[in-house]
Scaffold this motif. Structure first.
Motif, PDB file in Angstrom:
ATOM      1  N   PHE A 171      35.313  45.861  40.495  1.00  0.00           N
ATOM      2  CA  PHE A 171      35.168  45.203  39.187  1.00  0.00           C
ATOM      3  C   PHE A 171      33.685  44.952  38.894  1.00  0.00           C
ATOM      4  CE2 PHE A 171      39.500  42.840  38.335  1.00  0.00           C
ATOM      5  CZ  PHE A 171      40.064  44.045  37.952  1.00  0.00           C
ATOM      6  N   GLY A 172      32.889  44.740  39.934  1.00  0.00           N
ATOM      7  CA  GLY A 172      31.464  44.474  39.757  1.00  0.00           C
ATOM      8  C   GLY A 172      30.678  45.691  39.295  1.00  0.00           C
ATOM      9  N   GLU A 173      31.291  46.876  39.431  1.00  0.00           N
ATOM     10  CA  GLU A 173      30.629  48.117  38.998  1.00  0.00           C
ATOM     11  C   GLU A 173      31.107  48.559  37.614  1.00  0.00           C
ATOM     12  OE1 GLU A 173      29.742  50.676  42.940  1.00  0.00           O
ATOM     13  OE2 GLU A 173      31.838  50.067  42.755  1.00  0.00           O
ATOM     14  N   MET A 174      32.001  47.783  37.007  1.00  0.00           N
ATOM     15  CA  MET A 174      32.564  48.177  35.704  1.00  0.00           C
ATOM     16  C   MET A 174      31.965  47.367  34.569  1.00  0.00           C
ATOM     17  SD  MET A 174      36.606  48.425  36.528  1.00  0.00           S
ATOM     18  CE  MET A 174      37.211  49.444  37.855  1.00  0.00           C
ATOM     19  N   SER A 175      31.878  48.001  33.403  1.00  0.00           N
ATOM     20  CA  SER A 175      31.434  47.261  32.217  1.00  0.00           C
ATOM     21  C   SER A 175      32.551  46.298  31.827  1.00  0.00           C
ATOM     22  CB  SER A 175      31.177  48.233  31.058  1.00  0.00           C
ATOM     23  OG  SER A 175      32.412  48.783  30.633  1.00  0.00           O
ATOM     24  N   HIS A 176      32.207  45.320  31.003  1.00  0.00           N
ATOM     25  CA  HIS A 176      33.186  44.336  30.538  1.00  0.00           C
ATOM     26  C   HIS A 176      34.384  45.035  29.879  1.00  0.00           C
ATOM     27  CE1 HIS A 176      34.664  40.579  28.852  1.00  0.00           C
ATOM     28  NE2 HIS A 176      34.761  41.187  27.691  1.00  0.00           N
ATOM     29  N   ASP A 177      34.098  46.002  28.998  1.00  0.00           N
ATOM     30  CA  ASP A 177      35.175  46.675  28.261  1.00  0.00           C
ATOM     31  C   ASP A 177      36.088  47.487  29.170  1.00  0.00           C
ATOM     32  OD1 ASP A 177      34.161  45.592  26.028  1.00  0.00           O
ATOM     33  OD2 ASP A 177      33.343  47.448  25.175  1.00  0.00           O
ATOM     34  N   GLU A 178      35.492  48.001  30.247  1.00  0.00           N
ATOM     35  CA  GLU A 178      36.273  48.805  31.190  1.00  0.00           C
ATOM     36  C   GLU A 178      37.164  47.903  32.046  1.00  0.00           C
ATOM     37  OE1 GLU A 178      33.387  50.934  33.405  1.00  0.00           O
ATOM     38  OE2 GLU A 178      34.850  52.386  34.144  1.00  0.00           O
ATOM     39  N   LYS A 179      36.604  46.760  32.432  1.00  0.00           N
ATOM     40  CA  LYS A 179      37.333  45.850  33.332  1.00  0.00           C
ATOM     41  C   LYS A 179      38.469  45.113  32.607  1.00  0.00           C
ATOM     42  CE  LYS A 179      36.865  41.387  35.582  1.00  0.00           C
ATOM     43  NZ  LYS A 179      36.116  40.167  35.785  1.00  0.00           N
ATOM     44  N   LEU A 180      38.189  44.671  31.374  1.00  0.00           N
ATOM     45  CA  LEU A 180      39.096  43.741  30.694  1.00  0.00           C
ATOM     46  C   LEU A 180      40.571  44.148  30.701  1.00  0.00           C
ATOM     47  CD1 LEU A 180      38.935  40.953  29.409  1.00  0.00           C
ATOM     48  CD2 LEU A 180      38.801  42.082  27.191  1.00  0.00           C
ATOM     49  N   PRO A 181      40.902  45.402  30.298  1.00  0.00           N
ATOM     50  CA  PRO A 181      42.336  45.738  30.251  1.00  0.00           C
ATOM     51  C   PRO A 181      43.006  45.782  31.626  1.00  0.00           C
ATOM     52  CG  PRO A 181      40.979  47.634  29.650  1.00  0.00           C
ATOM     53  CD  PRO A 181      40.052  46.487  29.771  1.00  0.00           C
ATOM     54  N   LEU A 182      42.207  45.841  32.693  1.00  0.00           N
ATOM     55  CA  LEU A 182      42.778  45.922  34.041  1.00  0.00           C
ATOM     56  C   LEU A 182      43.022  44.538  34.643  1.00  0.00           C
ATOM     57  CD1 LEU A 182      40.223  48.518  35.533  1.00  0.00           C
ATOM     58  CD2 LEU A 182      42.438  49.015  34.483  1.00  0.00           C
ATOM     59  N   THR A 183      42.582  43.502  33.947  1.00  0.00           N
ATOM     60  CA  THR A 183      42.538  42.188  34.582  1.00  0.00           C
ATOM     61  C   THR A 183      43.850  41.405  34.538  1.00  0.00           C
ATOM     62  OG1 THR A 183      41.828  41.073  32.572  1.00  0.00           O
ATOM     63  CG2 THR A 183      40.085  41.875  34.048  1.00  0.00           C
ATOM     64  N   HIS A 184      43.927  40.490  35.477  1.00  0.00           N
ATOM     65  CA  HIS A 184      44.991  39.490  35.557  1.00  0.00           C
ATOM     66  C   HIS A 184      45.102  38.711  34.244  1.00  0.00           C
ATOM     67  CE1 HIS A 184      41.066  38.465  36.994  1.00  0.00           C
ATOM     68  NE2 HIS A 184      41.289  37.168  37.084  1.00  0.00           N
ATOM     69  N   ARG A 185      43.934  38.404  33.621  1.00  0.00           N
ATOM     70  CA  ARG A 185      43.923  37.642  32.376  1.00  0.00           C
ATOM     71  C   ARG A 185      44.594  38.450  31.244  1.00  0.00           C
ATOM     72  NH1 ARG A 185      40.216  34.494  33.944  1.00  0.00           N
ATOM     73  NH2 ARG A 185      38.845  36.197  34.524  1.00  0.00           N
ATOM     74  N   ALA A 186      44.233  39.732  31.155  1.00  0.00           N
ATOM     75  CA  ALA A 186      44.820  40.589  30.116  1.00  0.00           C
ATOM     76  C   ALA A 186      46.332  40.698  30.316  1.00  0.00           C
ATOM     77  CB  ALA A 186      44.184  41.970  30.145  1.00  0.00           C
ATOM     78  N   HIS A 187      46.764  40.828  31.580  1.00  0.00           N
ATOM     79  CA  HIS A 187      48.196  40.977  31.836  1.00  0.00           C
ATOM     80  C   HIS A 187      48.963  39.694  31.514  1.00  0.00           C
ATOM     81  CE1 HIS A 187      46.833  44.414  34.613  1.00  0.00           C
ATOM     82  NE2 HIS A 187      47.199  44.888  33.436  1.00  0.00           N
ATOM     83  N   ALA A 188      48.355  38.541  31.801  1.00  0.00           N
ATOM     84  CA  ALA A 188      49.002  37.271  31.447  1.00  0.00           C
ATOM     85  C   ALA A 188      49.093  37.152  29.920  1.00  0.00           C
ATOM     86  CB  ALA A 188      48.226  36.098  32.036  1.00  0.00           C
ATOM     87  N   PHE A 189      48.041  37.580  29.223  1.00  0.00           N
ATOM     88  CA  PHE A 189      48.058  37.516  27.756  1.00  0.00           C
ATOM     89  C   PHE A 189      49.101  38.431  27.146  1.00  0.00           C
ATOM     90  CE2 PHE A 189      45.719  34.807  25.174  1.00  0.00           C
ATOM     91  CZ  PHE A 189      44.794  34.202  25.992  1.00  0.00           C
ATOM     92  N   GLU A 190      49.268  39.630  27.749  1.00  0.00           N
ATOM     93  CA  GLU A 190      50.299  40.551  27.237  1.00  0.00           C
ATOM     94  C   GLU A 190      51.656  39.859  27.265  1.00  0.00           C
ATOM     95  OE1 GLU A 190      49.907  43.919  29.860  1.00  0.00           O
ATOM     96  OE2 GLU A 190      47.917  44.357  29.010  1.00  0.00           O
ATOM     97  N   LYS A 191      51.918  39.136  28.368  1.00  0.00           N
ATOM     98  CA  LYS A 191      53.224  38.448  28.488  1.00  0.00           C
ATOM     99  C   LYS A 191      53.324  37.325  27.461  1.00  0.00           C
ATOM    100  CE  LYS A 191      54.079  39.311  33.381  1.00  0.00           C
ATOM    101  NZ  LYS A 191      54.203  38.669  34.705  1.00  0.00           N
ATOM    102  N   LEU A 192      52.247  36.581  27.289  1.00  0.00           N
ATOM    103  CA  LEU A 192      52.250  35.474  26.315  1.00  0.00           C
ATOM    104  C   LEU A 192      52.502  36.024  24.908  1.00  0.00           C
ATOM    105  CD1 LEU A 192      50.909  32.288  25.826  1.00  0.00           C
ATOM    106  CD2 LEU A 192      49.316  33.753  24.665  1.00  0.00           C
ATOM    107  N   LEU A 193      51.787  37.072  24.534  1.00  0.00           N
ATOM    108  CA  LEU A 193      51.911  37.621  23.183  1.00  0.00           C
ATOM    109  C   LEU A 193      53.316  38.205  22.980  1.00  0.00           C
ATOM    110  CD1 LEU A 193      48.403  39.256  22.621  1.00  0.00           C
ATOM    111  CD2 LEU A 193      49.232  37.081  21.741  1.00  0.00           C
ATOM    112  N   ALA A 194      53.853  38.842  24.015  1.00  0.00           N
ATOM    113  CA  ALA A 194      55.205  39.419  23.903  1.00  0.00           C
ATOM    114  C   ALA A 194      56.235  38.302  23.690  1.00  0.00           C
ATOM    115  CB  ALA A 194      55.540  40.209  25.159  1.00  0.00           C
ATOM    116  N   ALA A 195      56.024  37.162  24.325  1.00  0.00           N
ATOM    117  CA  ALA A 195      56.982  36.066  24.194  1.00  0.00           C
ATOM    118  C   ALA A 195      56.871  35.351  22.852  1.00  0.00           C
ATOM    119  CB  ALA A 195      56.781  35.062  25.323  1.00  0.00           C
ATOM    120  N   LEU A 196      55.689  35.394  22.247  1.00  0.00           N
ATOM    121  CA  LEU A 196      55.469  34.595  21.042  1.00  0.00           C
ATOM    122  C   LEU A 196      55.518  35.380  19.738  1.00  0.00           C
ATOM    123  CD1 LEU A 196      52.632  32.196  22.194  1.00  0.00           C
ATOM    124  CD2 LEU A 196      55.101  31.896  22.319  1.00  0.00           C
ATOM    125  N   THR A 197      55.623  36.707  19.837  1.00  0.00           N
ATOM    126  CA  THR A 197      55.611  37.467  18.571  1.00  0.00           C
ATOM    127  C   THR A 197      56.964  38.153  18.345  1.00  0.00           C
ATOM    128  OG1 THR A 197      54.583  39.303  19.751  1.00  0.00           O
ATOM    129  CG2 THR A 197      53.135  37.879  18.494  1.00  0.00           C
TER     130      THR A 197
END
Ligand code: IMP
Length: 197
Positions: A171-197
């Motif tokens: 992760f330390g060798e990746m740009s922010h844009d490259e890392k973001l979709p792979l992250t724990h945070r993005a995956h938690a958000f996908e679940k939140l958005l799926a539950a709320l929309t």
């Protein structure tokens, strides 16, 4: 269905986190305000789990503001260390927030145990609390393994020693844009958005 409309408190005093969460919530037509802007106190993270701490922070902000509140808690779990540093991920860096030191502690602990399995995961739990007391939580993870020495100077925290599964750069060798979709945070958000929309 939406569990909220209008304003939502992001239960964090970290401006970067509030901006990031605000952008992720924008498609829902939600205006994010931070706990800092509202002058809310920051509760101490006393729970032994990510979900416990996320709920504690979300509930405190919802009660104090009378608005729905979203909080997150995250960290690194190393399998051979029984899940450490876990909820203490930030604290392993000490008062000086020295993540060079925190990464070294992880590696030294693995060496002390003569570990041969370097599996690890980043975990993020998002908790959404309503002023009435209802709370929902969503967990995301990013799986990988610990490498030594640290690689890359991008990202933050433990990124330079975390090699995501199936990839050849930390992760330390990746740009922010490259890392973001792979992250724990993005995956938690996908679940939140799926539950709320
Ligand atoms: P908190 O969720 O703000 O309490 O952060 C917990 C700690 O976990 C952070 O200080 C980082 O050390 C670590 N951490 C959480 N997410 C990441 C990540 O994506 N990369 C590197 N370290 C992380």
């Amino acid at each position: 269905m939406s569990a909220f409309s209008g304003r939502l408190v992001v239960a964090s005093h970290n401006l970067g986190k509030v901006r990031e969460i605000g952008a992720l919530l924008a498609p829902l037509g939600v205006e994010a305000v931070s706990a800092g802007e509202l002058g809310l106190p920051e509760p101490e993270e006393t729970e032994p789990t990510f979900v416990g701490n996320a709920i504690l922070k979300a509930r405190a902000a919802a009660e104090a503001s009378g608005l729905p509140a979203l909080a997150d808690d995250s960290g690194l779990e190393v399998l051979a260390l029984g899940g450490d540093p876990g909820v203490l991920s930030a604290r392993w860096a000490g008062e000086g927030r020295d993540f060079g030191l925190a990464m070294r502690k992880v590696w030294d602990a693995l060496q002390a145990r003569r570990a041969t399995d370097f599996s690890a995961r980043f975990v993020c739990v998002l908790a959404l609390a309503q002023p009435g007391g209802d709370v929902q939580s969503f967990e995301g993870e990013a799986r990988g393994s610990i490498v030594w020495p640290p690689r890359g100077d991008k990202g933050f925290g433990y990124d330079p020693i975390f090699l995501p599964t199936g990839l050849d750069r930390t992760f330390g060798e990746m740009s922010h844009d490259e890392k973001l979709p792979l992250t724990h945070r993005a995956h938690a958000f996908e679940k939140l958005l799926a539950a709320l929309t």
